[in-house]
Design an enzyme around this catalytic site. Structure first.
Site, mmCIF file in Angstrom:
data_model
loop_
_atom_site.group_PDB
_atom_site.id
_atom_site.type_symbol
_atom_site.label_atom_id
_atom_site.label_comp_id
_atom_site.label_asym_id
_atom_site.label_seq_id
_atom_site.Cartn_x
_atom_site.Cartn_y
_atom_site.Cartn_z
ATOM 1 N N ALA A 133 52.557 -35.526 -60.088
ATOM 2 C CA ALA A 133 52.606 -36.249 -61.367
ATOM 3 C C ALA A 133 53.893 -37.060 -61.461
ATOM 4 O O ALA A 133 54.874 -36.769 -60.787
ATOM 5 C CB ALA A 133 52.529 -35.242 -62.508
ATOM 6 N N GLY B 146 51.157 -32.057 -58.195
ATOM 7 C CA GLY B 146 49.828 -32.621 -58.419
ATOM 8 C C GLY B 146 49.239 -33.214 -57.149
ATOM 9 O O GLY B 146 48.012 -33.301 -57.011
ATOM 10 N N GLU C 169 47.694 -30.315 -55.608
ATOM 11 C CA GLU C 169 46.533 -29.899 -56.413
ATOM 12 C C GLU C 169 45.322 -30.794 -56.117
ATOM 13 O O GLU C 169 44.197 -30.318 -56.018
ATOM 14 C CB GLU C 169 46.902 -29.943 -57.900
ATOM 15 C CG GLU C 169 47.901 -28.846 -58.251
ATOM 16 C CD GLU C 169 48.400 -28.949 -59.672
ATOM 17 O OE1 GLU C 169 49.044 -29.964 -59.986
ATOM 18 O OE2 GLU C 169 48.136 -28.034 -60.465
ATOM 19 N N GLU D 39 56.500 -27.197 -59.243
ATOM 20 C CA GLU D 39 56.547 -27.397 -60.695
ATOM 21 C C GLU D 39 57.509 -26.445 -61.390
ATOM 22 O O GLU D 39 58.184 -26.821 -62.354
ATOM 23 C CB GLU D 39 55.150 -27.236 -61.303
ATOM 24 C CG GLU D 39 54.196 -28.387 -61.028
ATOM 25 C CD GLU D 39 53.404 -28.246 -59.733
ATOM 26 O OE1 GLU D 39 53.833 -27.483 -58.840
ATOM 27 O OE2 GLU D 39 52.363 -28.921 -59.609
HETATM 28 N N1 3HC Z 1 57.664 -38.611 -60.349
HETATM 29 C C1 3HC Z 1 58.422 -39.701 -60.589
HETATM 30 N N2 3HC Z 1 59.382 -40.149 -59.761
HETATM 31 C C2 3HC Z 1 59.562 -39.461 -58.628
HETATM 32 C C3 3HC Z 1 58.817 -38.321 -58.306
HETATM 33 C C4 3HC Z 1 57.810 -37.903 -59.221
HETATM 34 N N3 3HC Z 1 57.018 -36.840 -58.985
HETATM 35 N N4 3HC Z 1 59.235 -37.853 -57.127
HETATM 36 C C5 3HC Z 1 60.218 -38.675 -56.726
HETATM 37 N N5 3HC Z 1 60.405 -39.647 -57.626
HETATM 38 C C6 3HC Z 1 61.349 -40.781 -57.535
HETATM 39 C C7 3HC Z 1 62.789 -40.322 -57.569
HETATM 40 O O1 3HC Z 1 63.239 -40.196 -58.888
HETATM 41 C C8 3HC Z 1 63.482 -41.432 -56.800
HETATM 42 O O2 3HC Z 1 63.645 -42.495 -57.689
HETATM 43 P P1 3HC Z 1 64.940 -43.435 -57.591
HETATM 44 O O3 3HC Z 1 64.909 -43.999 -56.208
HETATM 45 O O4 3HC Z 1 64.729 -44.407 -58.666
HETATM 46 O O5 3HC Z 1 66.123 -42.534 -57.815
HETATM 47 C C9 3HC Z 1 62.429 -41.849 -55.767
HETATM 48 O O6 3HC Z 1 61.175 -41.375 -56.261
HETATM 49 C C10 3HC Z 1 62.652 -41.256 -54.394
HETATM 50 O O7 3HC Z 1 62.818 -39.842 -54.548
HETATM 51 P P2 3HC Z 1 63.969 -39.060 -53.795
HETATM 52 O O8 3HC Z 1 65.216 -39.850 -53.871
HETATM 53 O O9 3HC Z 1 63.962 -37.675 -54.321
HETATM 54 O O10 3HC Z 1 63.429 -39.138 -52.309
HETATM 55 P P3 3HC Z 1 63.469 -38.032 -51.179
HETATM 56 O O11 3HC Z 1 62.818 -38.666 -50.006
HETATM 57 O O12 3HC Z 1 64.824 -37.452 -51.058
HETATM 58 O O13 3HC Z 1 62.522 -36.843 -51.704
HETATM 59 C C11 3HC Z 1 60.543 -35.860 -52.671
HETATM 60 C C12 3HC Z 1 61.148 -37.061 -51.900
HETATM 61 C C13 3HC Z 1 60.627 -34.594 -51.815
HETATM 62 C C14 3HC Z 1 59.116 -36.207 -52.961
HETATM 63 C C15 3HC Z 1 61.360 -35.619 -53.952
HETATM 64 O O14 3HC Z 1 61.467 -36.841 -54.648
HETATM 65 C C16 3HC Z 1 60.761 -34.630 -54.886
HETATM 66 O O15 3HC Z 1 60.950 -33.439 -54.724
HETATM 67 N N6 3HC Z 1 60.044 -35.091 -55.913
HETATM 68 C C17 3HC Z 1 59.513 -34.247 -56.941
HETATM 69 C C18 3HC Z 1 58.259 -33.559 -56.487
HETATM 70 C C19 3HC Z 1 57.730 -32.708 -57.607
HETATM 71 O O16 3HC Z 1 58.423 -31.946 -58.223
HETATM 72 N N7 3HC Z 1 56.422 -32.834 -57.871
HETATM 73 C C20 3HC Z 1 55.798 -32.144 -58.935
HETATM 74 C C21 3HC Z 1 55.709 -33.035 -60.106
HETATM 75 S S1 3HC Z 1 55.078 -32.188 -61.506
HETATM 76 C C22 3HC Z 1 53.419 -32.177 -61.251
HETATM 77 O O17 3HC Z 1 52.933 -32.654 -60.269
HETATM 78 C C23 3HC Z 1 52.644 -31.569 -62.352
HETATM 79 C C24 3HC Z 1 51.267 -31.209 -61.930
HETATM 80 O O18 3HC Z 1 51.196 -29.848 -61.674
HETATM 81 C C25 3HC Z 1 50.275 -31.584 -62.997
#
Ligand code: 3HC
Ligand code: NAI
Length: 704
Positions: A62, A103, A106, A126
């Site tokens: 997400a 997500g 998922e 999450e």
């Molecule tokens: N949503 C929005 N923006 C995101 C994102 C996400 N899920 N994941 C990464 N980004 C953005 C970052 O903020 C960053 O933006 P910026 O360049 O403007 O600062 C850009 O994408 C690149 O991210 P990273 O700098 O973190 O890049 P890395 O290559 O170091 O890492 C990653 C990549 C491992 C995917 C890391 O970004 C990460 O852990 N992201 C979060 C993943 C996460 O927690 N997903 C779960 C989301 S909640 C969800 O899915 C709910 C569901 O259950 C319904």
């Protein structure tokens, strides 16, 4: 706006999600996937569908930036995509590369099959954002992997590498070579095999370890004190066993939404973006060249030098280590070796790996031996004349262009740069303030001297990432961000003790708040003698008209230096690190209080928390005004990663915004009337008067 495309590879329709950089499910993306699924479903020439991320292939789940914001009413979400995949009469194969998280996973779990390239990591992170998976992860993952694997992944948010994920049944195949080709070939096989194609929702969870929920509950009671999300994750996974699938999905969503709205989740999302924000440093851009650091050197093989050398070896960077005391050098090498041996014994790394890391550390007898290093970190005693001398020797010994950094905790790094004018003018001097134990603590304060060139800064920031550190840039001042704030915190500890709190009261209040350790236990661990020596050296600088507590000095005068002498604020049994309250300390404190004419009283936990944390907020505000900290969220990161402030409270400045700066200001101003050190910072005055918070300040600085 991101989208998705459909291409035909023979009889296989390949849907590619296009939302760089990580293919988050932002507004428009789920709708685009749905449309492509419909097209592929309606195309008689397509027999199976491959679903993948564009670019580097990541599926990050997400869009975190959208949480807490309204989603356009007529825009589909991930929760529309998932049932559409499950309804597909053609098998859908998720093809994963890089990361498949939240997500993203998922969605993949709702597909009939999953394949991935070898370097892929999958996970449900999450919980690290303060909520359980909200699109079926807690119900589908335990139906695909066994329950204990799914539970661990969901409760801890850990990523599992492709090979392990395949062992657990999360992936059907790990693809060697070209992922798309491999995924298309896999899809052709499965299409040829014909239906039925399996769906997670039709499976029954396998409870491989009946005691796993109780054991995890107990673990969380210790490890996740004060937090809701980890337990919420556990409860959702339990529901996968006790409820019918659709009912489990419905309940998971309710729990997800409740957690999402919590202060805990808001705080954790703040930290997620704070970490990414911290990489943005004025004057440093993508175009700023970072020099390679192929060889490093450390001067001073004491507590810090030993840990810092280990960091380099762990990152695969050859590092020379030197000390004027040969015994110290030997002890350092023995300590590093025994650290690796214990990691081997615990199965964390292999023997060959440990040997390879050890081989990267080369002891050298003199400082001249550091020649050839691209970067040298000085970690000798905290004494300015000594550091000046070391800097001059290093300047002469090092190659032109080599960066010289100091690990000083407090000293003026601009002054140190001035001792080596040639290197200063080349912009090659700055501070690299690691935290103890350096090989464990994630924080690195990068102290930007007035002369440091953008290239030097970019080099050190890139290096920090290689070392696995979270770099926060700070300006030069006494103690930089973290230690400068710490002074007010520890001062109040001593005042509270004099006024009637016991070390146990203070520590219990702060660990109850969520700090990793109480301040008295921390002082015993770090050693009381270090700050005692500093207080004695700085005694002439003290304003005699201001309140001063002699509690810590008195402990040191009695040889109570903390754990190392078996006694400090607490006493310790030989070989044990468990603090035991000591009546001798209570008597000593009462004596000091009586000498100062302080009437003792009972002090509640709320007052202790306020008295210790409000000075941090006040000093943090000063650091922002002075430009020492670039943004409030950087201060948050420093306290979370260097001083044990609870991440789930978002850091001290974020927490302060939640309390309300007007309320904090009122208390600080009231305390200022009766006690020294409480003068409200000008920025706190301004923000409180304007009804604003630190987040408003950060937002304005970002131009948003
Ligand atoms: N949503 C929005 N923006 C995101 C994102 C996400 N899920 N994941 C990464 N980004 C953005 C970052 O903020 C960053 O933006 P910026 O360049 O403007 O600062 C850009 O994408 C690149 O991210 P990273 O700098 O973190 O890049 P890395 O290559 O170091 O890492 C990653 C990549 C491992 C995917 C890391 O970004 C990460 O852990 N992201 C979060 C993943 C996460 O927690 N997903 C779960 C989301 S909640 C969800 O899915 C709910 C569901 O259950 C319904
Ligand atoms: P330490 O006392 O454990 O080690 C210092 C080492 O420097 C000793 O082994 C000593 O022999 C060596 N040394 C002294 N003079 C030298 C010289 N001329 N040439 C080569 N080596 C010399 O000290 P520690 O704790 O490792 O601290 C080092 C620096 O790191 C200090 O500036 C300190 O403020 C800073 N620091 C300390 C932290 C801590 O928690 N201990 C945390 C962060 C920074």
């Amino acid at each position: 706006m991101g989208g998705a495309s459909l291409e035909r590879h023979g009889a296989i329709g390949v849907i590619t999600i296009d939302n760089p950089p990580v293919n988050a499910m932002s507004v428009g993306v789920p709708g685009a996937i749905l449309s492509r699924l419909e097209e592929a479903g309606a195309d008689d020439a397509i027999e199976a569908i491959v679903l993948r991320g564009g670019g580097r292939g990541a599926l990050a789940g997400a869009d975190i930036a959208m949480f807490g914001k309204p989603w356009p009413e007529d825009e589909p979400t991930l929760r529309h995509v998932i049932p559409a995949i499950e309804r597909s009469t053609k098998p859908v194969i998720a093809a994963l590369a890089g990361y498949c998280l939240g997500g993203g996973l998922e969605m993949a779990l709702s597909c009939h099959y999953r394949v991935a390239s070898r370097e892929t990591g999958v996970g449900q992170p999450e919980v690290l954002l303060g909520f359980p998976p909200g699109a079926g992860g807690t119900q589908r993952l335990p139906r695909i992997a066994n329950v204990s694997t799914a539970l661990a992944m969901i409760v801890d948010g850990t990523r599992v590498p492709a090979e392990k994920a395949a062992e657990h049944g999360i992936l059907d195949r790990v693809i060697e070579g070209d992922l798309l080709q491999g995924a298309v070939a896999f899809a052709e096989e499965r299409a040829a095999g014909g239906p039925p194609h399996p769906l997670a929702r039709d499976r029954t969870p396998v409870l491989d370890d009946p005691g796993i929920f109780e054991a995890t509950r107990e673990r969380l009671a210790r490890r996740a004190r004060g937090q809701r999300a980890p337990l919420a994750c556990l409860e959702c996974v339990e529901m996968a066993l006790s409820l019918p699938f659709d009912e489990g999905i419905r309940r998971e969503r309710e729990v997800f939404e409740a957690c999402m709205a919590s202060a805990e989740s808001k705080a954790l999302r703040h930290v997620f973006f704070a970490e990414r924000q911290a990489r943005r440093v004025p004057g440093i851009g993508k175009e700023t060249p970072a020099r390679p650091v192929e060889r490093a050197a450390i001067v001073g093989a004491g507590t810090m030098g030993t840990g810092i050398a280990t960091c380099f070896a762990n990152a695969g960077i050859p590092v020379r280590l030197t000390d004027s005391d040969g015994g110290a050098l030997e002890r350092a090498l023995a300590a590093i070796r025994s650290g690796y041996e214990s990691r081997v014994a615990r199965g964390r790394i292999g023997t060959a790996d440990a040997e390879a890391r050890m081989a990267l550390i080369e002891p050298v007898e003199t400082m001249e031996g550091v020649a050839g290093a691209d970067l040298v970190i000085e970690a000798v005693f905290e004494e300015m004349p000594l550091k000046e001398e070391v800097f001059r020797t290093l300047d002469a010994a090092c190659d032109e262009g080599a960066i010289i950094a100091s690990n000083t905790s407090y000293l003026d790094v601009n002054h140190l740069a001035d001792t080596v004018p040639r290197r200063r003018d080349a912009g090659c001097v700055l501070g690299m303030h690691f935290f103890s134990p350096a090989q464990v603590m994630r924080l690195l304060e990068v102290v930007r001297t007035d002369s440091a060139s953008p290239e030097t800064l970019a080099t050190v920031l890139a290096l920090a990432q290689r070392l696995g550190k979270l770099a926060v840039v700070a300006g030069v001042c006494h103690g930089f961000i973290g230690n400068r704030m710490l002074e007010g915190y520890t001062r109040q500890v001593r005042f509270l003790l004099e006024e009637g709190a016991s070390p146990v009261d203070v520590d219990a209040a702060m660990t109850g708040f969520g700090m990793a350790m109480g301040p008295c236990a921390v002082a015993d661990l770090a050693g009381l003698d270090v700050s005692w020596r500093k207080r004695k050296a700085d005694a002439h600088l003290r304003d005699p008209s201001k309140r001063y507590s002699a509690v810590a000095d008195r402990l040191c005068e009695r040889g109570r230096f903390g754990q190392k002498t078996g006694a400090g604020y607490y006493r310790y049994e030989p070989g044990s690190r468990t603090p035991i309250p000591d009546p001798e300390v209570d008597a000593l404190i009462a004596e000091v209080a009586a000498e100062s004419g302080i009437a003792r009283r009972s002090i509640g936990a709320d007052e202790i928390v306020e008295r210790l944390l409000y000075p941090l907020v006040n000093e943090g505000a000063r650091l922002l005004d002075e430009g020492i900290a670039l943004r409030a969220s950087d201060v948050d990161l420093v306290w979370i990663n260097g001083y044990g402030f609870p991440r789930w409270r978002g850091g001290v400045m974020h927490w302060a915004d939640g309390v309300g700066l007007a309320a904090i200001h009122e208390t600080v101003a009231r305390l200022d009337e009766s006690e020294d050190y409480w003068e409200p910072a000008p920025l706190l005055n301004r923000l409180a008067a304007d009804g604003k918070g630190f987040a408003d300040l950060d937002r304005a600085a970002r131009g948003g």
